[in-house]
Design an enzyme around this catalytic site. Structure first.
Site, short mmCIF file in Angstrom:
data_model
loop_
_atom_site.label_atom_id
_atom_site.label_comp_id
_atom_site.label_asym_id
_atom_site.label_seq_id
_atom_site.Cartn_x
_atom_site.Cartn_y
_atom_site.Cartn_z
N GLY A 128 11.39 2.87 4.90
CA GLY A 128 10.39 3.90 5.06
C GLY A 128 10.94 5.25 5.50
N ARG B 76 12.48 0.94 -1.39
CA ARG B 76 12.89 -0.52 -0.95
C ARG B 76 13.52 -0.98 -2.54
NH1 ARG B 76 8.15 0.90 2.57
NH2 ARG B 76 9.02 0.29 4.32
N ASP C 141 15.41 -2.22 10.24
CA ASP C 141 15.90 -3.71 10.38
C ASP C 141 16.38 -4.05 9.02
OD1 ASP C 141 16.34 -3.97 13.15
OD2 ASP C 141 14.56 -4.84 13.46
N THR D 67 13.37 5.36 11.83
CA THR D 67 12.13 4.75 11.66
C THR D 67 10.99 5.20 12.65
OG1 THR D 67 10.72 2.68 11.75
CG2 THR D 67 12.83 2.44 12.45
N ASP E 121 8.62 3.41 13.67
CA ASP E 121 8.19 2.44 14.44
C ASP E 121 8.46 2.27 15.80
OD1 ASP E 121 6.45 2.49 12.23
OD2 ASP E 121 7.78 0.64 11.64
N ASP F 171 11.13 0.33 16.40
CA ASP F 171 11.01 -1.16 16.64
C ASP F 171 12.28 -1.67 16.72
OD1 ASP F 171 11.23 -0.69 14.00
OD2 ASP F 171 9.75 -2.00 13.55
N ARG G 69 3.69 -0.57 12.07
CA ARG G 69 4.02 -1.98 11.49
C ARG G 69 3.43 -3.02 12.50
NH1 ARG G 69 7.22 -3.07 6.77
NH2 ARG G 69 8.11 -1.14 6.85
P1 ADP Z 1 13.22 -1.02 6.83
O1 ADP Z 1 14.89 -0.68 6.72
O2 ADP Z 1 12.50 0.00 7.10
O3 ADP Z 1 13.04 -2.14 7.80
P2 ADP Z 1 12.73 -2.88 4.61
O4 ADP Z 1 12.59 -4.03 5.57
O5 ADP Z 1 11.76 -2.40 3.54
O6 ADP Z 1 12.70 -1.45 5.33
O7 ADP Z 1 14.40 -2.99 4.05
C1 ADP Z 1 14.72 -1.87 3.07
C2 ADP Z 1 15.54 -2.49 2.12
O8 ADP Z 1 16.85 -2.98 2.72
C3 ADP Z 1 15.04 -3.44 1.25
O9 ADP Z 1 14.24 -2.98 0.41
C4 ADP Z 1 16.23 -4.12 0.76
O10 ADP Z 1 16.76 -3.50 -0.35
C5 ADP Z 1 17.47 -4.09 2.02
N1 ADP Z 1 17.12 -5.50 2.75
C6 ADP Z 1 16.20 -5.91 3.44
N2 ADP Z 1 16.25 -7.02 3.94
C7 ADP Z 1 17.64 -7.55 3.49
C8 ADP Z 1 18.30 -8.50 3.23
N3 ADP Z 1 17.94 -9.67 4.13
N4 ADP Z 1 19.60 -8.66 2.63
C9 ADP Z 1 19.94 -7.58 1.88
N5 ADP Z 1 19.22 -6.53 1.90
C10 ADP Z 1 17.96 -6.49 2.64
O1 F6P Z 2 7.98 1.38 8.89
C1 F6P Z 2 7.46 2.68 8.72
C2 F6P Z 2 6.02 2.55 8.48
O2 F6P Z 2 5.42 3.84 8.19
C3 F6P Z 2 5.11 1.56 9.18
O3 F6P Z 2 4.74 2.20 10.40
C4 F6P Z 2 4.21 1.19 8.30
O4 F6P Z 2 3.57 -0.10 8.43
C5 F6P Z 2 4.80 1.07 6.99
O5 F6P Z 2 5.99 1.83 6.90
C6 F6P Z 2 4.07 1.63 5.64
O6 F6P Z 2 4.71 1.17 4.62
P1 F6P Z 2 4.54 1.79 2.88
O7 F6P Z 2 4.77 3.43 3.01
O8 F6P Z 2 5.26 1.07 2.20
O9 F6P Z 2 2.94 1.70 2.85
#
Ligand code: ADP
Ligand code: F6P
Length: 330
Positions: A20, A81, A112, A134, A136, A138, A180
């Site tokens: 995000g 993503r 994360d 982010t 969040d 978090d 989130r």
């Molecule tokens: P954020 O970074 O905000 O927590 P996501 O959890 O959607 O957002 O993760 C973002 C991107 O990071 C995913 O779409 C993927 O490309 C990569 N990613 C997430 N988890 C993994 C993993 N376990 N191994 C490799 N790439 C990952």
């Molecule tokens: O992680 C940032 C965030 O804005 C969260 O607060 C929320 O739950 C989520 O992303 C929304 O994700 P998306 O834009 O994919 O709907």
């Protein structure tokens, strides 16, 4: 790749934003590019998160190409993503692509999930540094993630506006904020907005006891309008909470879901400065060929910690802040 004083000198790095978006990501990219320039390191921008590494969506960046972006929310490199990145064979392809472009180090700005990807790239031999971005807040490895302050302020501004109409009509406003599964954003906005009650996923709550009773007590003291902040991570449907409040307190109740509005807008001073400090630190690390680190803020100091260690940590809600919130919210 040059070697100076026994140290491998990185000549080119890539930067990407993933997951995000958050206000301050542009300011972070700017700091990364300009600090790298200062160290004589070239930078390429990888677009649309890890997708750009897979399909070669890569652009040259220089000090001029990051001019005029400091004040803009979002990310000019786009973010996304990338499910393909969860597969080892695709990550190996990403490494090959990076090598083709001469990329010897990476800066990953995200949350994360993005750091899990960063850690895998680091294991595959590309020194990689993560910067928390982010709304969040978090991420356990850091007290602060870029975008949080801006999102809090956007949320607060929206609640202040809602308060005007809620007060005029003597109603109750139930406002859902993002975050989130974490309640940091809701808690901060709730305190700053002077809410009657704040519901967050980290804490058990009972609507009758923790919301309706507080409203009824307020009514007895002459209070005629109420602001209730609900984190999106709370288990209950927000409309169901509103219905229960109306039923038990007889006050007309409206629901507003703030949604993605909290992710937009110019970053605050705090986010711009934090972005600049963290971006600078990430390049200090990569300039010494140090990867596998997460940049963060601990006790007001910019620090870096091992990515794996950072990802294993658990973040807890600030109990003292939660207690203070409950004492003053009425
Ligand atoms: P954020 O970074 O905000 O927590 P996501 O959890 O959607 O957002 O993760 C973002 C991107 O990071 C995913 O779409 C993927 O490309 C990569 N990613 C997430 N988890 C993994 C993993 N376990 N191994 C490799 N790439 C990952
Ligand atoms: O992680 C940032 C965030 O804005 C969260 O607060 C929320 O739950 C989520 O992303 C929304 O994700 P998306 O834009 O994919 O709907």
């Amino acid at each position: 790749m040059k070697y100076m004083n026994g140290l491998k000198r990185i000549k080119k790095i890539g930067v990407l934003t993933s997951g995000g978006d958050s206000p301050g990501m542009n300011a972070t990219i700017r700091a990364v590019v300009r600090t790298a320039d200062n160290f004589g390191i070239n930078v390429v921008g990888i677009r649309r998160g890890y997708n750009g590494l897979l399909n070669g969506d890569i652009i040259e960046l220089n000090s001029r190409s990051v001019a005029d972006i400091m004040h803009r929310g979002g990310t000019f490199l786009y973010t996304a993503r990338c499910m393909e990145f969860l597969e080892e064979k695709n990550r190996l392809q990403a490494v090959k692509n990076a090598q083709k472009y001469g990329i010897e180090g990476l800066v990953i700005i995200g949350g994360d999930g993005s750091f899990r990807g960063a850690e895998k790239l680091n294991e595959l031999g590309i020194p990689t540094v993560g910067i928390p971005g982010t709304i969040d807040n978090d991420i356990a490895a850091t007290d602060y993630s870029i975008g949080f302050d801006t999102a809090c302020n956007i949320g607060l501004e929206a609640v202040d506006r809602l308060r005007d109409t809620t007060q005029s009509h003597e109603k109750c406003s139930l406002i859902e904020v993002m975050g989130r599964n974490a309640g940091y954003l809701a808690l901060q906005v709730g305190i700053a907005a002077g809410a009657t009650a704040v519901l967050i996923p980290e804490k058990n709550y009972n609507i009758t006891r923790d919301v309706c009773y507080k409203i009824s007590e307020g009514q007895k003291r002459g209070k005629t309008h109420h602001i209730i902040i609900v984190s999106e991570g709370c288990k209950d449907n927000i409309q169901a909470i509103a219905d229960q409040i109306e039923l038990e307190t007889k006050i007309s109740t409206r629901v507003t879901v703030l949604g993605h509005i909290q992710r937009g807008g110019p970053p605050t001073v705090l986010d711009r400065v934090m972005a600049t400090r963290m971006g600078y630190h990430a390049i200090e690390l990569l300039s010494k060929d140090i990867g596998g680190r997460l940049v963060g803020l601990q006790k007001n100091e910019i620090i870096d910690i091992d990515i794996n260690e950072g990802l294993e940590k658990q973040k807890f809600i600030d109990e003292n802040l939660y207690e203070i919130c409950n004492v003053v919210a009425r």
